[in-house]
Motif scaffolding. Structure first.
Motif, PDB file in Angstrom:
ATOM      1  N   GLY A  38       0.821  -1.204   0.000  1.00  0.00           N
ATOM      2  CA  GLY A  38       0.000   0.000   0.000  1.00  0.00           C
ATOM      3  C   GLY A  38       0.846   1.241   0.000  1.00  0.00           C
ATOM      4  O   GLY A  38       2.069   1.179  -0.191  1.00  0.00           O
ATOM      5  N   LEU A  39       0.187   2.368   0.211  1.00  0.00           N
ATOM      6  CA  LEU A  39       0.864   3.664   0.269  1.00  0.00           C
ATOM      7  C   LEU A  39       1.043   4.066   1.727  1.00  0.00           C
ATOM      8  O   LEU A  39       0.080   4.022   2.511  1.00  0.00           O
ATOM      9  CB  LEU A  39       0.032   4.709  -0.470  1.00  0.00           C
ATOM     10  CG  LEU A  39       0.527   6.147  -0.408  1.00  0.00           C
ATOM     11  CD1 LEU A  39       1.883   6.279  -1.097  1.00  0.00           C
ATOM     12  CD2 LEU A  39      -0.500   7.085  -1.047  1.00  0.00           C
ATOM     13  N   GLN A  57       3.383   6.845   4.456  1.00  0.00           N
ATOM     14  CA  GLN A  57       4.264   8.009   4.562  1.00  0.00           C
ATOM     15  C   GLN A  57       5.645   7.598   5.071  1.00  0.00           C
ATOM     16  O   GLN A  57       5.780   6.568   5.756  1.00  0.00           O
ATOM     17  CB  GLN A  57       3.656   9.037   5.508  1.00  0.00           C
ATOM     18  CG  GLN A  57       2.390   9.680   4.971  1.00  0.00           C
ATOM     19  CD  GLN A  57       1.906  10.813   5.860  1.00  0.00           C
ATOM     20  OE1 GLN A  57       2.280  10.910   7.029  1.00  0.00           O
ATOM     21  NE2 GLN A  57       1.070  11.681   5.305  1.00  0.00           N
ATOM     22  N   THR A  71      10.280   2.105  -1.907  1.00  0.00           N
ATOM     23  CA  THR A  71       9.207   1.950  -2.882  1.00  0.00           C
ATOM     24  C   THR A  71       9.593   0.923  -3.923  1.00  0.00           C
ATOM     25  O   THR A  71      10.637   1.039  -4.572  1.00  0.00           O
ATOM     26  CB  THR A  71       8.898   3.289  -3.549  1.00  0.00           C
ATOM     27  OG1 THR A  71       8.374   4.200  -2.571  1.00  0.00           O
ATOM     28  CG2 THR A  71       7.889   3.127  -4.674  1.00  0.00           C
ATOM     29  N   GLN A 109       2.596  -4.134  -4.228  1.00  0.00           N
ATOM     30  CA  GLN A 109       3.250  -2.837  -4.384  1.00  0.00           C
ATOM     31  C   GLN A 109       3.333  -2.105  -3.052  1.00  0.00           C
ATOM     32  O   GLN A 109       2.323  -1.969  -2.347  1.00  0.00           O
ATOM     33  CB  GLN A 109       2.502  -1.980  -5.396  1.00  0.00           C
ATOM     34  CG  GLN A 109       3.067  -0.587  -5.590  1.00  0.00           C
ATOM     35  CD  GLN A 109       4.433  -0.597  -6.252  1.00  0.00           C
ATOM     36  OE1 GLN A 109       4.695  -1.378  -7.174  1.00  0.00           O
ATOM     37  NE2 GLN A 109       5.332   0.273  -5.791  1.00  0.00           N
ATOM     38  N   SER A 160       4.520   1.623  -1.695  1.00  0.00           N
ATOM     39  CA  SER A 160       4.874   2.979  -2.107  1.00  0.00           C
ATOM     40  C   SER A 160       5.035   3.834  -0.860  1.00  0.00           C
ATOM     41  O   SER A 160       4.130   3.871  -0.013  1.00  0.00           O
ATOM     42  CB  SER A 160       3.806   3.569  -3.015  1.00  0.00           C
ATOM     43  OG  SER A 160       3.666   2.813  -4.207  1.00  0.00           O
ATOM     44  N   VAL A 161       6.172   4.511  -0.770  1.00  0.00           N
ATOM     45  CA  VAL A 161       6.463   5.351   0.388  1.00  0.00           C
ATOM     46  C   VAL A 161       6.601   6.783  -0.102  1.00  0.00           C
ATOM     47  O   VAL A 161       7.520   7.116  -0.848  1.00  0.00           O
ATOM     48  CB  VAL A 161       7.741   4.905   1.100  1.00  0.00           C
ATOM     49  CG1 VAL A 161       7.953   5.736   2.367  1.00  0.00           C
ATOM     50  CG2 VAL A 161       7.690   3.422   1.418  1.00  0.00           C
ATOM     51  N   SER A 162       5.668   7.607   0.303  1.00  0.00           N
ATOM     52  CA  SER A 162       5.647   8.979  -0.178  1.00  0.00           C
ATOM     53  C   SER A 162       4.848   9.845   0.769  1.00  0.00           C
ATOM     54  O   SER A 162       3.885   9.397   1.391  1.00  0.00           O
ATOM     55  CB  SER A 162       5.028   9.035  -1.579  1.00  0.00           C
ATOM     56  OG  SER A 162       4.879  10.373  -2.002  1.00  0.00           O
TER      57      SER A 162
END
Length: 116
Positions: A10-11, A13, A91, A111, A113-115
């Motif tokens: 997942g996404l 922070q 990511t 997936q 995602s690090v953002s």
């Protein structure tokens, strides 16, 4: 046949945490060493973590050492990857792996995602 199914991506922070799972079937789960790999866009697949079939020892790539933990539950035929203090460079698509009778098997990937 051998099947591996990953989930849990997942996404998140930067500084956050995620836990990945990989359920295996079609082979005797507890009899084989297992690994996690990852692949970022435009880069080669990178080994991340390894666990011996007995549950130890475990080894980690330098880029994740101290932040990731690999473990498994043979009764649930599940491999886990706990990821802490995630960074944007983490990511990637994450894959679990097993080699059975000298044949490499991979899941479809999940997936991460690090953002911010």
């Amino acid at each position: 046949q051998v099947q591996l199914v990953e989930s849990g991506g997942g996404l998140v922070q930067p500084g956050g945490s995620l836990g990945l799972t990989c359920v295996g079937s079609g082979y005797i789960f507890g009899h084989y060493a297992r690994s996690w790999f990852r692949q970022a866009p435009g880069k080669d697949r990178e080994w991340v973590a390894f666990i011996y079939f007995t549950g130890g020892p475990v080894n980690y790539g330098d880029s994740v050492k101290g932040r990731y933990a690999i473990y498994k539950d043979d009764t649930k035929q599940t491999l886990y990857l706990k990821m802490n203090d995630l960074k944007p460079e983490d990511t990637a698509m994450y894959y679990c792996h097993v080699q059975v009778d000298r044949v490499d098997y991979w899941g479809q990937g999940t997936q991460v995602s690090v953002s911010s």
